[in-house]
Design a protein around this motif. Structure first.
Motif, PDB file in Angstrom:
ATOM      1  N   CYS A 117       0.831  -1.216   0.000  1.00 47.49           N
ATOM      2  CA  CYS A 117       0.000   0.000   0.000  1.00 47.49           C
ATOM      3  C   CYS A 117       0.859   1.257   0.000  1.00 47.49           C
ATOM      4  O   CYS A 117       0.578   2.211  -0.726  1.00 47.49           O
ATOM      5  CB  CYS A 117      -0.899   0.020   1.239  1.00 47.49           C
ATOM      6  N   SER A 118       1.880   1.250   0.824  1.00 50.79           N
ATOM      7  CA  SER A 118       2.748   2.428   0.935  1.00 50.79           C
ATOM      8  C   SER A 118       3.454   2.732  -0.376  1.00 50.79           C
ATOM      9  O   SER A 118       3.479   3.883  -0.833  1.00 50.79           O
ATOM     10  CB  SER A 118       3.797   2.204   2.040  1.00 50.79           C
ATOM     11  N   ILE A 119       4.018   1.712  -0.998  1.00 54.91           N
ATOM     12  CA  ILE A 119       4.744   1.907  -2.254  1.00 54.91           C
ATOM     13  C   ILE A 119       3.789   2.320  -3.374  1.00 54.91           C
ATOM     14  O   ILE A 119       4.115   3.183  -4.201  1.00 54.91           O
ATOM     15  CB  ILE A 119       5.542   0.640  -2.628  1.00 54.91           C
ATOM     16  N   ALA A 120       2.604   1.752  -3.401  1.00 56.42           N
ATOM     17  CA  ALA A 120       1.614   2.149  -4.413  1.00 56.42           C
ATOM     18  C   ALA A 120       1.229   3.621  -4.224  1.00 56.42           C
ATOM     19  O   ALA A 120       1.149   4.380  -5.200  1.00 56.42           O
ATOM     20  CB  ALA A 120       0.378   1.251  -4.341  1.00 56.42           C
ATOM     21  N   ALA A 121       1.011   4.030  -2.975  1.00 53.89           N
ATOM     22  CA  ALA A 121       0.665   5.435  -2.701  1.00 53.89           C
ATOM     23  C   ALA A 121       1.810   6.365  -3.089  1.00 53.89           C
ATOM     24  O   ALA A 121       1.589   7.424  -3.698  1.00 53.89           O
ATOM     25  CB  ALA A 121       0.308   5.608  -1.225  1.00 53.89           C
ATOM     26  N   LEU A 122       3.032   5.987  -2.767  1.00 53.29           N
ATOM     27  CA  LEU A 122       4.190   6.804  -3.133  1.00 53.29           C
ATOM     28  C   LEU A 122       4.355   6.889  -4.649  1.00 53.29           C
ATOM     29  O   LEU A 122       4.769   7.924  -5.184  1.00 53.29           O
ATOM     30  CB  LEU A 122       5.460   6.253  -2.481  1.00 53.29           C
TER      31      LEU A 122
END
Length: 155
Positions: A117-122
């Motif tokens: 989730c974090s990498i997708a958001a970034l």
């Protein structure tokens, strides 16, 4: 006793060699707030860097696969599945990112789902920052986990 600290007080990776392999699943979520103009450009494929959600999908999967490289005490695990889903909330100018990771192993996949989730958001941020530098990534958390010694969890 803290499991990630050795007898001398230094950090260590927990030994999981005696644990049984079990089926494990975790789902996490993150939210990114973006202005209306960017949401419309994402929906209409008009962001100059490309198809934002497709790239974020691949980035999230890569993030899940590489979690042990980002989080020092995470074990390298064998993911058997990873999927991301995106919900666009036009009313509130948000995109919710959901990641579900699965493994058959000795340790859970919560960190992999959170990292996805974090990498997708970034990635969304990176691809849209030329249009909107005020994006906010927030509310990253575990929604659900299944399997393992500690049992199931639902937020």
């Amino acid at each position: 006793m803290l499991t990630h600290i050795n007898e001398k007080g230094y950090a260590k990776m927990v030994d999981i060699s005696e644990k049984e392999d079990t089926s494990r699943t975790a789902t996490a979520v993150a939210t990114i707030t973006i202005n209306k103009e960017v949401i419309e450009k994402i929906k209409n494929g008009q962001v100059k860097k490309g198809d934002v959600l497709s790239v974020a999908q691949v980035a999230g999967i890569m993030g899940a696969k590489n979690t042990s490289l980002n989080i020092p005490m995470c074990h390298q695990i064998n993911l058997v599945g990873c999927d991301l889903d995106f919900e666009i909330d036009d009313k509130n100018n948000k995109i919710k990112i959901f990641a579900t990771c699965k493994s058959l192993g000795k340790t859970g996949v919560e960190m992999e789902a959170l990292n996805a989730c974090s990498i997708a958001a970034l990635t969304i941020y990176d691809m849209c920052k030329a249009i909107d530098k005020r994006m906010i990534i927030e509310n990253i958390h575990l929604l659900e986990k299944k399997g393992g010694k500690s049992g199931d969890f639902k937020f």
